[in-house]
Design an enzyme around this catalytic site. Structure first.
Site, PDB file in Angstrom:
ATOM      1  N   CYS A   2      -6.001  16.993   3.225  1.00 54.84           N
ATOM      2  CA  CYS A   2      -6.040  18.012   4.282  1.00 54.84           C
ATOM      3  C   CYS A   2      -7.338  18.677   4.583  1.00 54.84           C
ATOM      4  O   CYS A   2      -8.059  18.970   3.408  1.00 54.84           O
ATOM      5  CB  CYS A   2      -5.037  18.997   4.095  1.00 54.84           C
ATOM      6  N   ARG A  27     -10.185  13.569   5.012  1.00 54.03           N
ATOM      7  CA  ARG A  27      -9.345  14.170   4.238  1.00 54.03           C
ATOM      8  C   ARG A  27      -7.776  14.095   4.252  1.00 54.03           C
ATOM      9  O   ARG A  27      -7.000  14.447   3.895  1.00 54.03           O
ATOM     10  CB  ARG A  27      -9.693  15.559   4.144  1.00 54.03           C
ATOM     11  N   TRP A  75      -2.755  15.564   5.163  1.00 53.64           N
ATOM     12  CA  TRP A  75      -2.258  14.476   4.318  1.00 53.64           C
ATOM     13  C   TRP A  75      -0.838  14.881   3.984  1.00 53.64           C
ATOM     14  O   TRP A  75      -0.875  15.790   3.152  1.00 53.64           O
ATOM     15  CB  TRP A  75      -3.447  14.093   3.429  1.00 53.64           C
ATOM     16  N   ASN A  99      -4.051  23.752   3.049  1.00 55.45           N
ATOM     17  CA  ASN A  99      -4.552  22.530   2.278  1.00 55.45           C
ATOM     18  C   ASN A  99      -3.956  22.871   0.891  1.00 55.45           C
ATOM     19  O   ASN A  99      -4.527  23.994   0.331  1.00 55.45           O
ATOM     20  CB  ASN A  99      -5.970  22.310   2.249  1.00 55.45           C
ATOM     21  N   GLY A 100      -3.185  22.132   0.326  1.00 56.61           N
ATOM     22  CA  GLY A 100      -2.932  21.956  -0.909  1.00 56.61           C
ATOM     23  C   GLY A 100      -1.250  22.103  -1.285  1.00 56.61           C
ATOM     24  O   GLY A 100      -0.439  21.755  -0.157  1.00 56.61           O
ATOM     25  N   GLU A 480     -12.267  -2.653  -9.979  1.00 54.42           N
ATOM     26  CA  GLU A 480     -12.755  -1.943  -8.941  1.00 54.42           C
ATOM     27  C   GLU A 480     -12.689  -2.742  -7.649  1.00 54.42           C
ATOM     28  O   GLU A 480     -12.166  -2.130  -6.471  1.00 54.42           O
ATOM     29  CB  GLU A 480     -14.497  -1.658  -8.912  1.00 54.42           C
ATOM     30  N   LYS A 484     -10.222  -1.798  -4.533  1.00 50.26           N
ATOM     31  CA  LYS A 484     -10.636  -1.634  -3.153  1.00 50.26           C
ATOM     32  C   LYS A 484      -9.892  -2.629  -2.268  1.00 50.26           C
ATOM     33  O   LYS A 484      -9.616  -2.390  -0.900  1.00 50.26           O
ATOM     34  CB  LYS A 484     -12.172  -2.272  -3.015  1.00 50.26           C
ATOM     35  N   GLU A 487      -6.719  -1.259  -1.551  1.00 47.94           N
ATOM     36  CA  GLU A 487      -6.611   0.042  -0.629  1.00 47.94           C
ATOM     37  C   GLU A 487      -6.798  -0.306   0.687  1.00 47.94           C
ATOM     38  O   GLU A 487      -6.351   0.420   1.609  1.00 47.94           O
ATOM     39  CB  GLU A 487      -7.950   0.733  -1.130  1.00 47.94           C
ATOM     40  N   HIS A 503      -2.166 -14.002 -21.929  1.00 45.00           N
ATOM     41  CA  HIS A 503      -1.144 -13.151 -22.647  1.00 45.00           C
ATOM     42  C   HIS A 503      -0.074 -12.644 -21.697  1.00 45.00           C
ATOM     43  O   HIS A 503       0.693 -11.702 -22.123  1.00 45.00           O
ATOM     44  CB  HIS A 503      -1.766 -11.765 -23.480  1.00 45.00           C
ATOM     45  N   LYS A 603      -9.410  10.965   1.466  1.00 44.15           N
ATOM     46  CA  LYS A 603     -10.384  11.321   0.187  1.00 44.15           C
ATOM     47  C   LYS A 603     -10.106  12.675  -0.280  1.00 44.15           C
ATOM     48  O   LYS A 603      -9.724  13.416   0.194  1.00 44.15           O
ATOM     49  CB  LYS A 603     -11.660  10.891   0.953  1.00 44.15           C
TER      50      LYS A 603
HETATM   51  C1  F6R Z   1     -11.219   4.351  -4.267  1.00 41.19           C
HETATM   52  C2  F6R Z   1     -11.305   5.789  -4.153  1.00 41.19           C
HETATM   53  C3  F6R Z   1     -10.454   6.666  -5.098  1.00 41.19           C
HETATM   54  C4  F6R Z   1     -11.590   7.762  -5.515  1.00 41.19           C
HETATM   55  C5  F6R Z   1     -10.762   8.867  -6.624  1.00 41.19           C
HETATM   56  C6  F6R Z   1     -11.507   9.792  -7.216  1.00 41.19           C
HETATM   57  O1  F6R Z   1     -12.161   3.936  -3.397  1.00 41.19           O
HETATM   58  O2  F6R Z   1     -11.967   6.437  -3.376  1.00 41.19           O
HETATM   59  O3  F6R Z   1      -9.844   5.857  -6.092  1.00 41.19           O
HETATM   60  O4  F6R Z   1     -12.505   7.220  -6.426  1.00 41.19           O
HETATM   61  O5  F6R Z   1      -9.773   9.574  -5.804  1.00 41.19           O
HETATM   62  O6  F6R Z   1     -12.341  10.595  -6.254  1.00 41.19           O
HETATM   63  P1  F6R Z   1     -13.493  11.512  -6.776  1.00 41.19           P
HETATM   64  O7  F6R Z   1     -14.440  10.634  -7.179  1.00 41.19           O
HETATM   65  O8  F6R Z   1     -13.952  12.296  -5.323  1.00 41.19           O
HETATM   66  O9  F6R Z   1     -12.862  12.311  -7.899  1.00 41.19           O
END
Ligand code: F6R
Length: 608
Positions: A2, A27, A75, A99-100, A480, A484, A487, A503, A603
């Site tokens: 948010c 966000r 969000w 937000n929250g 990673e 990705k 995601e 295993h 994000k």
């Molecule tokens: C993956 C991604 C998330 C962030 C995670 C931590 O592409 O963006 O997994 O890495 O939410 O976010 P930060 O680094 O802002 O604490």
């Protein structure tokens, strides 16, 4: 998680709020809305489910008047992402954006319903509007009513409020979610972050937890949670307006992938002495030689960076490392050693789980070091030492350049600790540092492999399930890659340490499951090769990121290879992260997904 904004000034508030929401959309993008005060002092709202474009359409049809306003991009936590649940929420004489999560909303709601209040949304946030209005109804002025309400809220919040018949008045409050005040020319702003404020303000103040504020055109008064007036530092805005465009790239993610070399280079520049070409981190608030253990905590990609950091710190600096994802670490209560160091890694510096661990480990007497891209974030302000990256704003929801910048800082930290602890001779230090400083050029070379990555993407895009394998220090890069891919392309992917394949997960392999290997020809290459042969023997289609030597040895095993520039094994995880992220991007393009704003995500996850 948010984004909120607020404006009091002399220009039409709605277009300014909309521009701020555009910059905050990373966000959350489940719904969006704006409320303003009309000349007659009434509150008017426009809201729309889905992305901001929908709100833009509504605003074009029905523009909002007024110079005082608030905005929100959502969000969803409580309640479906519908127009009805979209913020701003209005109750009587007040409209709010939040937000929250208001954790005690159910109790408050019951109390307010008992007083005859009717709730019209499924959100926790609506409670705040009713609560403020309830106090206004008792005869309190807006400032007092807001304070009375804030004091009753439990949980995490950043809130902005406007009041019927009070043009030129905006009240903000924060607890556990970020909120910044922006200073304009005869205008004041509120925003969830500096990116939102950048086009309209040149200076800003981050509110501290428990702070709330009253804004009028050209003036702000800040109070703490006791109601006492406080002053907070005013800073220059570091992110300028132009820095967050797409610069001709199709997506922010594409642009940010291309910024890997600069992000690594700029980050290393800050922590290297140009004359001696040695790592020169800021002075530690402890003696690295005496540190008994480092506890690394982070979420998502930042956690995988931490996993690589553990390899470096253990192998180079011979220091025991404990590591976990923040949402687990927070409730595990592991015993903390005397003189221990907690290392938090975060792009945003606002992730609620990581921030929670920071606070609990601080209480447990650990020195707090954080690796952050947004240095003035809440984590930055609460750390004993911030090791800043210099990746620049990262807008795409999927993290890219911040990951390699985090790794660059962690590599430098391991070298620094190793030097201080006497576990590395100078020749080795020089070799490793040189390989690190050479990385921006090697990273730039990776983009000449785009065609090969696209060919690999064509195979992956057909799959329903994909396995990513790595070994040793490249195992986290497999994680990673899988994260990705999931995601942004919505393809199911699993990552394993290659040695674990036999295993269990080997039973998943058949011709329909591509196996993506992160396999530079380093010390564990032979073992990885055996694991890949085992996978191939079961019909697996092997796709590998390797170097020229590895490519030779993978002949007959791998169906496709991307041949990476030769680098020292030390920096291989940093370099190999780039094509792995590029692969996910290319697959997402083929699948036609919303790359920058993948479904269900946001994000900066500021709720638990
Ligand atoms: C993956 C991604 C998330 C962030 C995670 C931590 O592409 O963006 O997994 O890495 O939410 O976010 P930060 O680094 O802002 O604490």
């Amino acid at each position: 998680m948010c984004g909120i904004c607020g404006i009091v000034g002399h220009q039409p508030a709605s277009p300014i709020a909309f521009e701020a929401l555009r910059r905050l959309e990373y966000r959350g993008y489940d719904s969006a809305g704006i409320a303003t005060l009309t000349a007659a002092g009434n509150i008017e709202r426009r809201r729309a489910a889905g992305k901001l474009d929908n709100l833009e359409y509504v605003l074009k049809e029905h523009p909002l008047p007024g110079t005082t306003g608030i905005g929100h991009t959502r969000w969803a936590t409580h309640g479906a992402p519908t127009e009805n649940n979209a913020h701003p929420h209005e109750a009587g004489r007040v409209a709010i954006v939040h937000n929250g999560i208001i954790e005690n909303f159910a109790t408050l709601k019951k109390e307010l319903e008992a007083k005859g209040r009717v709730f019209v949304t499924e959100t926790d946030s609506e409670t705040v509007a009713h609560l403020v209005d309830e106090y206004l109804g008792q005869g309190l002025a807006p400032r007092e009513a807001a304070f009375a309400a804030i004091k009753r809220l439990e949980g995490a919040y950043a809130i902005a409020m406007i009041f019927k018949d009070h043009e030129g008045l905006l009240i903000g409050a924060r607890h556990g979610a970020p909120l910044a005040v922006g200073y304009g020319n005869g205008e004041m702003f509120l925003g969830s972050d500096s990116i939102a404020l950048a086009p309209m303000a040149r200076k800003m103040t981050y509110l501290e937890d428990g702070d709330w504020c009253e804004l009028t055109p050209g003036h702000v008064t800040i109070f703490d949670m006791t109601g006492a007036e406080v002053s907070r530092p005013v800073q220059d805005l570091t992110f300028m307006a132009g820095q967050v465009g797409k610069d001709g790239y199709r997506h922010y993610m594409e642009k940010e992938l291309h910024e890997h070399p600069v992000a690594i280079g700029q980050t290393l520049k800050r922590i290297t002495d140009p004359a001696s070409k040695r790592i020169a981190l800021p002075e530690m608030p402890f003696d690295p030689a005496q540190v008994p253990r480092i506890t690394i905590t982070a979420c998502g990609s930042a956690y995988y960076a931490g996993m690589v950091g553990r390899y470096w710190l253990e192998s180079l600096a011979r220091i025991p490392v404990e590591i976990d994802v923040a949402s687990e670490m927070r409730y595990r209560e592991p015993p903390q050693p005397d003189k221990g160091v907690a290392l938090l890694i975060s792009q945003s510096g606002e992730t609620a789980d990581t921030l929670g661990v920071l606070r609990s480990l601080k209480k447990a007497g650990q020195s707090i070091v954080s690796v952050l891209n947004v240095e003035h974030s809440t984590m930055g302000r609460e750390s004993d030492l911030v090791l800043g990256m210099d990746a620049g704003p990262e807008i795409s929801v999927a993290s890219t350049k911040a990951f390699t910048a985090q790794l660059s800082v962690l590599a430098a930290l391991a070298i620094d600790f190793a030097r201080a602890r006497g576990t590395m001779d100078q020749a080795r230090e020089e070799r490793l540092t040189a390989s690190l400083l050479d990385l921006p050029s090697r990273a730039a070379e990776v983009f000449t492999r785009t065609k090969d990555i696209q060919a690999m993407a064509a195979v992956v895009a057909q799959a329903r399930d994909v396995l990513y394998l790595g070994r040793g220090i490249c195992t986290p890069i497999a994680f990673e890659g899988a994260l990705k891919l999931k995601e942004i392309s919505y393809i199911h992917a699993e990552a394993y340490a290659a040695g674990e394949l036999k295993h269990g997960p080997i039973s998943l392999i058949d011709q329909t499951v591509p196996v993506v290997a992160i396999a530079p020809s380093t010390i564990l290459f032979d073992k990885t090769l055996s694991n890949l042969q085992e996978a191939k023997a079961r019909g697996g289609r092997i796709l590998a990121f390797t170097d020229a030597e590895g490519a030779k040895r993978l002949e007959g095993v791998a169906e496709q290879v991307v041949i990476m520039p030769d680098v020292d094994a030390f920096v291989a995880p940093i370099l190999y992260a780039i094509p792995v992220q590029m692969l996910a991007y290319e697959v997402a393009l083929l699948k036609g997904t919303d790359v920058d704003q993948p479904r269900n995500l946001a994000k900066s996850v500021t709720v638990e």
